[in-house]
Design a protein around this motif. Structure first.
Motif, PDB file in Angstrom:
ATOM      1  N   LYS A  28       0.819  -1.242   0.040  1.00  0.00           N
ATOM      2  CA  LYS A  28       0.142  -0.069  -0.035  1.00  0.00           C
ATOM      3  C   LYS A  28       1.011   1.300   0.201  1.00  0.00           C
ATOM      4  O   LYS A  28       0.334   2.367  -0.528  1.00  0.00           O
ATOM      5  CB  LYS A  28      -1.207   0.032   1.182  1.00  0.00           C
ATOM      6  N   SER A  32      -0.207   3.519  -5.816  1.00  0.00           N
ATOM      7  CA  SER A  32      -1.372   4.720  -5.418  1.00  0.00           C
ATOM      8  C   SER A  32      -2.487   4.226  -5.263  1.00  0.00           C
ATOM      9  O   SER A  32      -3.558   4.985  -4.704  1.00  0.00           O
ATOM     10  CB  SER A  32      -1.523   5.587  -6.608  1.00  0.00           C
ATOM     11  N   LEU A  33      -2.662   2.924  -5.688  1.00  0.00           N
ATOM     12  CA  LEU A  33      -4.330   2.384  -5.386  1.00  0.00           C
ATOM     13  C   LEU A  33      -4.764   2.389  -3.756  1.00  0.00           C
ATOM     14  O   LEU A  33      -5.754   2.195  -3.373  1.00  0.00           O
ATOM     15  CB  LEU A  33      -4.097   0.908  -5.784  1.00  0.00           C
ATOM     16  N   TRP A  34      -3.636   2.255  -3.160  1.00  0.00           N
ATOM     17  CA  TRP A  34      -3.606   2.136  -1.515  1.00  0.00           C
ATOM     18  C   TRP A  34      -3.497   3.253  -0.967  1.00  0.00           C
ATOM     19  O   TRP A  34      -2.194   4.007  -0.822  1.00  0.00           O
ATOM     20  CB  TRP A  34      -2.813   1.137  -1.035  1.00  0.00           C
ATOM     21  N   ALA A  95      -2.933  -5.083  -9.620  1.00  0.00           N
ATOM     22  CA  ALA A  95      -3.040  -3.803  -9.869  1.00  0.00           C
ATOM     23  C   ALA A  95      -1.916  -3.138 -10.289  1.00  0.00           C
ATOM     24  O   ALA A  95      -1.821  -2.104 -11.071  1.00  0.00           O
ATOM     25  CB  ALA A  95      -3.873  -3.239  -8.669  1.00  0.00           C
ATOM     26  N   PRO A  99      -2.367  -1.388 -13.775  1.00  0.00           N
ATOM     27  CA  PRO A  99      -3.293  -0.529 -13.198  1.00  0.00           C
ATOM     28  C   PRO A  99      -4.278   0.150 -13.648  1.00  0.00           C
ATOM     29  O   PRO A  99      -5.384   0.368 -12.981  1.00  0.00           O
ATOM     30  CB  PRO A  99      -2.110   0.861 -12.963  1.00  0.00           C
ATOM     31  N   PRO A 104      -9.705   1.408  -8.176  1.00  0.00           N
ATOM     32  CA  PRO A 104      -9.113   1.498  -6.829  1.00  0.00           C
ATOM     33  C   PRO A 104     -10.383   1.589  -5.671  1.00  0.00           C
ATOM     34  O   PRO A 104     -10.014   1.139  -4.629  1.00  0.00           O
ATOM     35  CB  PRO A 104      -8.552   3.042  -6.871  1.00  0.00           C
TER      36      PRO A 104
END
Length: 242
Positions: A28, A32-34, A95, A99, A104
């Motif tokens: 994470k 950037s997803l996290w 992801a 991405p 997200p």
């Protein structure tokens, strides 16, 4: 090899496999997803929505996770409680590689309702030595199908979740078939047990059986058989490493 050494090695590799979930903390920070302020919550821990029956069964299986020797030493028992989050590490890896294809906002279907007790409340305990697991499941008011009873799709969701979790003892898997027999409706808000076991393994094929019962196991709600395929599944997800 000494049986005690074999058992220790099995426990060690099992703990390593499920410790992968905890690596979400690392991922994470890299993706950037996290979001940086994400809270990694274990949704399989007791909360105020759990009924006394749910908590009693939880305590019963937690007690099996540790054993005390004649010398008073506490050791890891045959059962292990599995953590449960609203996303998975594998989801995060995919992801990172693709991405643009991962939303997200995505969350695990069984863990996407923040209201405690409203939908799927469950905890899974695994016995990898016997290749079986048990899930303590409490249905919430958002899972209604027929008035006063759990929707058949919610029951199927839990069977898919439990059987897939068990089959992951053999690595990455893909569901090939899930065949359910609905024997009796499940009362909404009730607590039930979902027992699952590996029946046999033939090459990449993993055959699993599963049944949902009342907590005293006197009433059968649903039983099922499932087939999973293990091995490299990168072609399915469009990646080389998954």
């Amino acid at each position: 090899m000494n049986p005690n050494c074999t058992q220790k090695l099995q426990c060690y590799f099992y703990q390593l496999s499920w410790a992968a979930f905890l690596e979400l903390e690392v991922y994470k920070q890299k993706m950037s997803l996290w979001p940086s302020n994400i809270h990694l919550q274990d949704y399989s821990e007791p909360n105020e929505s759990w009924s006394p029956e749910m908590r009693q069964l939880y305590d019963q299986y937690i007690a099996l996770c540790e054993v005390r020797t004649d010398g008073g030493e506490v050791k890891t028992g045959p059962w292990q409680k599995l953590p449960s989050y609203n996303r998975t590490l594998k989801h995060g890896i995919v992801a990172a590689q693709r991405p643009k294809t991962i939303d997200p906002r995505a969350r695990l279907f069984t863990r996407n309702v923040e209201e405690k007790g409203a939908a799927f409340e469950y905890v899974v305990f695994m016995n990898d030595q016997e290749r079986r697991c048990v899930c303590v499941f409490q249905s919430g008011h958002l899972l209604e199908g027929p008035p006063g009873y759990v929707h058949a799709g919610a029951v199927a969701t839990m069977f898919s979740t439990v059987t897939t979790t068990l089959s992951m003892l053999f690595g990455r898997v893909l569901t090939a078939n899930l065949n359910l027999n609905f024997r009796s409706p499940v009362p909404l808000g009730s607590v039930s047990l979902i027992h699952s076991a590996v029946d046999k393994v033939e090459g990449r094929k993993i055959f699993v059986t599963c049944r949902m019962t009342s907590i005293d196991e006197s009433k059968l709600y649903t039983d099922a058989t499932a087939l999973f395929l293990s091995g490299k599944l990168g072609h399915v997800f469009g990646t080389k490493s998954v």
